[in-house]
Design an enzyme around this catalytic site. Structure first.
Site, PDB file in Angstrom:
ATOM      1  N   SER A   1       0.800  -1.224   0.000  1.00 49.18           N
ATOM      2  CA  SER A   1       0.000   0.000   0.000  1.00 49.18           C
ATOM      3  C   SER A   1       0.835   1.278   0.000  1.00 49.18           C
ATOM      4  O   SER A   1       1.623   1.502  -0.897  1.00 49.18           O
ATOM      5  CB  SER A   1      -0.962  -0.050   1.182  1.00 49.18           C
ATOM      6  N   HIS A   2       0.686   2.057   1.064  1.00 49.15           N
ATOM      7  CA  HIS A   2       1.346   3.369   1.123  1.00 49.15           C
ATOM      8  C   HIS A   2       2.778   3.261   1.648  1.00 49.15           C
ATOM      9  O   HIS A   2       3.464   4.275   1.741  1.00 49.15           O
ATOM     10  CB  HIS A   2       0.542   4.290   2.047  1.00 49.15           C
TER      11      HIS A   2
ATOM     12  N   ASP B   1      -2.448   6.507  -3.392  1.00 53.02           N
ATOM     13  CA  ASP B   1      -1.296   5.853  -2.766  1.00 53.02           C
ATOM     14  C   ASP B   1      -0.735   4.737  -3.644  1.00 53.02           C
ATOM     15  O   ASP B   1      -1.124   4.599  -4.812  1.00 53.02           O
ATOM     16  CB  ASP B   1      -1.671   5.310  -1.385  1.00 53.02           C
TER      17      ASP B   1
ATOM     18  N   ASP C   1      -5.845   2.774  -3.466  1.00 49.70           N
ATOM     19  CA  ASP C   1      -7.116   2.750  -2.731  1.00 49.70           C
ATOM     20  C   ASP C   1      -7.331   3.991  -1.872  1.00 49.70           C
ATOM     21  O   ASP C   1      -8.451   4.280  -1.473  1.00 49.70           O
ATOM     22  CB  ASP C   1      -7.291   1.454  -1.921  1.00 49.70           C
ATOM     23  N   ARG C   2      -6.272   4.744  -1.579  1.00 49.62           N
ATOM     24  CA  ARG C   2      -6.452   5.959  -0.776  1.00 49.62           C
ATOM     25  C   ARG C   2      -6.606   7.179  -1.677  1.00 49.62           C
ATOM     26  O   ARG C   2      -6.215   7.143  -2.855  1.00 49.62           O
ATOM     27  CB  ARG C   2      -5.238   6.182   0.125  1.00 49.62           C
TER      28      ARG C   2
ATOM     29  N   LYS D   1     -11.559   0.250  -0.555  1.00 48.26           N
ATOM     30  CA  LYS D   1     -11.616   1.680  -0.777  1.00 48.26           C
ATOM     31  C   LYS D   1     -11.067   1.975  -2.169  1.00 48.26           C
ATOM     32  O   LYS D   1     -10.318   1.172  -2.728  1.00 48.26           O
ATOM     33  CB  LYS D   1     -10.883   2.442   0.316  1.00 48.26           C
TER      34      LYS D   1
ATOM     35  N   ASP E   1      -1.152   1.533  -4.015  1.00 47.21           N
ATOM     36  CA  ASP E   1      -2.040   0.582  -4.686  1.00 47.21           C
ATOM     37  C   ASP E   1      -3.381   1.203  -5.093  1.00 47.21           C
ATOM     38  O   ASP E   1      -4.297   0.484  -5.490  1.00 47.21           O
ATOM     39  CB  ASP E   1      -2.275  -0.648  -3.802  1.00 47.21           C
TER      40      ASP E   1
HETATM   41  C1  G16 Z   1      -4.994  -0.161   5.629  1.00 48.37           C
HETATM   42  C2  G16 Z   1      -6.429  -0.602   5.643  1.00 48.37           C
HETATM   43  C3  G16 Z   1      -7.292   0.572   6.015  1.00 48.37           C
HETATM   44  C4  G16 Z   1      -6.853   1.176   7.332  1.00 48.37           C
HETATM   45  C5  G16 Z   1      -5.392   1.483   7.312  1.00 48.37           C
HETATM   46  C6  G16 Z   1      -4.955   1.833   8.693  1.00 48.37           C
HETATM   47  O1  G16 Z   1      -4.855   0.820   4.641  1.00 48.37           O
HETATM   48  O2  G16 Z   1      -6.803  -1.089   4.374  1.00 48.37           O
HETATM   49  O3  G16 Z   1      -8.612   0.149   6.054  1.00 48.37           O
HETATM   50  O4  G16 Z   1      -7.524   2.367   7.596  1.00 48.37           O
HETATM   51  O5  G16 Z   1      -4.668   0.357   6.891  1.00 48.37           O
HETATM   52  O6  G16 Z   1      -3.601   1.927   8.766  1.00 48.37           O
HETATM   53  P1  G16 Z   1      -2.872   1.946  10.165  1.00 48.37           P
HETATM   54  O7  G16 Z   1      -3.184   0.659  10.867  1.00 48.37           O
HETATM   55  O8  G16 Z   1      -1.440   2.122   9.806  1.00 48.37           O
HETATM   56  O9  G16 Z   1      -3.418   3.137  10.895  1.00 48.37           O
HETATM   57  P2  G16 Z   1      -3.906   0.565   3.373  1.00 48.37           P
HETATM   58  O10 G16 Z   1      -4.182   1.728   2.471  1.00 48.37           O
HETATM   59  O11 G16 Z   1      -2.524   0.555   3.969  1.00 48.37           O
HETATM   60  O12 G16 Z   1      -4.328  -0.758   2.825  1.00 48.37           O
END
Ligand code: G16
Length: 544
Positions: free
Chosen positions: A113-114, A279, A283-284, A378, A281
């Protein structure tokens, strides 16, 4: 079929976090590490045998090698067909949409992801189920349990090179591999939800400028197709569009801390009219207007309040949901609309049951994620299209839309402060000690702020009745404020303490005051309550 059974030892650290297993690339490159985790999934999900799988990733370093390994394990474990994004690329929302569309039994999304990419960055594996949604907490736990006892994995004894760049059918042993264009299907799915003619008119208005920053991650090709090819935006509208294995050395997280250049651009007097970023992938999303960054809670609230203006949502909303740390802005809108508003733990998977049961239409999180029941993940570009459609339908700028919204509903000031803690154990102790002190907090004053109540957030899923505990520590203050403490579940080194600050301000005369000013004393109070200076945390490492 020539299948090898390879002996292996379990790895003790394969517990998935908030969204999949994320580790430094070097961890995934250890012999057997990826294979073990994949085999734990195949063993836990026997329904994958005899069915199809979707496979793709955000293009980060190790994506291609991982896909090669995954295909050989999938074939050996009885998967009959895999649908793979060309060059191994699929954004998370595109993969999630594709899974039910091709009637796959599940999908593997290779992403951290990010998190930063490149050889020294992170890699990750997410497993999504047949609906396209993230694996539930109980499934994730079962996969983890299996990983702890795994002593063998199955792999096809066939090293045929699959050409990931060639769209069409190939075979690997008994398994069919369909390489598909990752973009078209996604864009076709989103287009009917929005008024593309109105957005096109907006984007072609003389002088109107937009800038979408793909941060050299997965969304570049999708954004070019949607904004430039289908909607007529000028050819300089999408920046950093080429997906790179190291994201160009940047941190692909669309927030004011990591996407500083974009934010600085929008603070100039001659900034474009509309901006957004996504981000790693896809989704953000972060939405910007000239002089303003939209906070994620406000974005969800504005989308909810204006959904009737958007073709895909014109007939009304079933309900909405937000993760617990997300601001209460959407709750006020839901109340006015007379629709349910659910509060879930952090992690998109908690929305999936609500979406599947038809209880909600829109949902969102503080971590710059929003989406609707069109998908089970998302969806960054969906949110960008929604905002563009809103600008076109209301004939207003981003700032004007926000100002009107606050005028009507009041403003929920919100900020997240992150503290990096090198030792995981220190972070765990800090949270445990704070939790132990919670019962003594109500009725006390800290930094002049009255504390009304304090608890540890638990959730009972209204669909399947499952319970999730320890989902963040909440402190409610007397002045309409709230502090939430939780540890990040997506990091791969040390720990990150997230402190979420929120305060409601109904008086529109104060709505132009910066969030930092409005939340200053709450921030001080949070440090004092959690005794952060005592462990060397006197200032946050980032504020978003
Ligand atoms: C992931 C989840 C999200 C969540 C985020 C929280 O995001 O898919 O639903 O809000 O983690 O991140 P943390 O636990 O670091 O606060 P992503 O975009 O990384 O897949």
């Amino acid at each position: 079929m020539p299948v090898l059974t390879v002996s292996t030892q379990p790895f003790p650290d394969q517990k998935p976090g908030t969204a999949g297993l994320r580790k430094p690339v070097s961890v995934f490159q250890q012999p057997h590490y990826l294979e073990n985790f994949l085999q734990a999934i195949f063993d836990t999900c026997p329904e994958l045998q005899g069915g199809a799988l979707v496979v793709g990733g955000d293009g980060r370093y190790f994506n291609r090698e991982a896909i090669g390994i995954l295909l050989r394990l999938a074939a050996a474990n009885g998967v009959t067909k895999t649908v793979v994004g060309r060059n191994g690329l699929l954004s998370t929302p595109a993969a999630s949409l594709l899974i039910p569309q091709v009637k796959a039994k599940g999908g593997f999304i290779l992403t951290a992801s990010h998190n930063p990419g490149g050889i020294n960055g992170d890699f990750g594996v997410k497993f999504n189920i047949a609906t396209g949604g993230q694996a539930s907490e109980s499934l994730t736990n079962r996969i983890y349990e299996r990983s702890k006892t795994l002593d063998r994995y199955l792999v096809l004894d066939d090293t045929t090179d699959i050409d990931l760049s060639r769209i069409g059918q190939q075979v690997l042993g008994p398994m069919q591999i369909d390489i598909v264009d990752p973009v078209t299907n996604y864009a076709d799915t989103l287009e009917p939800l929005f008024d593309f003619a109105a957005i096109r008119t907006l984007l072609e208005t003389p002088g109107f400028r937009m800038r979408f920053d793909a941060l050299h991650a997965a969304t570049g090709p999708y954004a070019i197709e949607l904004f430039e090819n289908r909607l007529g935006a000028s050819h300089d509208s999408v920046a950093h569009a080429e997906p790179l294995p190291d994201f160009g050395g940047g941190h692909p997280d669309p927030n004011p801390h990591d996407a500083k250049d974009l934010v600085n651009l929008f603070m100039q007097a001659d900034a474009p009219d509309f901006g957004a970023a996504s981000d790693g992938d896809g989704d953000r999303n972060m939405i910007l207007g000239r002089g303003v960054v939209v906070s994620p809670g406000d974005s969800l609230a504005v989308l909810t309040a204006n959904a009737h203006l958007i073709p895909g949502y014109r007939s009304g909303l079933l309900g909405v949901a937000r993760s617990m740390p997300t601001s209460h802005a959407v709750d006020r809108v839901a109340r006015q609309l007379g629709i349910p508003c659910y509060e879930t733990p952090t992690g998109w998977r908690f929305f999936c049951n609500l979406l599947e049961a038809g209880k909600i239409t829109l949902c969102g999180e503080e971590s710059f994620g929003t989406s609707s029941n069109h998908a089970r993940e998302k969806d960054g570009l969906w949110a960008v299209l929604f905002w563009l459609n809103l600008l076109a339908a209301r004939g207003q700028s981003v700032q004007e839309i926000l100002t009107d919204h606050w005028q009507e509903f009041g403003r929920d000031y919100f900020q997240r402060e992150d503290y990096f803690i090198a030792e995981n154990a220190t972070a765990q102790d800090l949270m445990q000690n704070l939790e132990a002190r919670l019962p003594r907090l109500p009725g006390t004053r800290v930094q002049g702020i009255q504390i009304e109540s304090a608890d540890s957030f638990s959730y009972r899923d209204p669909v399947d009745g499952s319970e999730s505990h320890n989902q963040g520590l909440r402190i409610i203050t007397g002045d309409g404020g709230r502090i939430v403490f939780r540890l990040s579940g997506t990091g791969t080194r040390g720990a990150t303490l997230r402190v979420y600050l929120e305060r409601y301000e109904p008086d529109s005369a104060r709505h132009a005051t910066p969030a930092g000013t409005m939340l200053g004393s709450l921030s001080e109070a949070a440090r004092e309550i959690a005794r952060l200076p005592q462990v060397g945390l006197s200032r946050p490492d980032s504020v978003t």
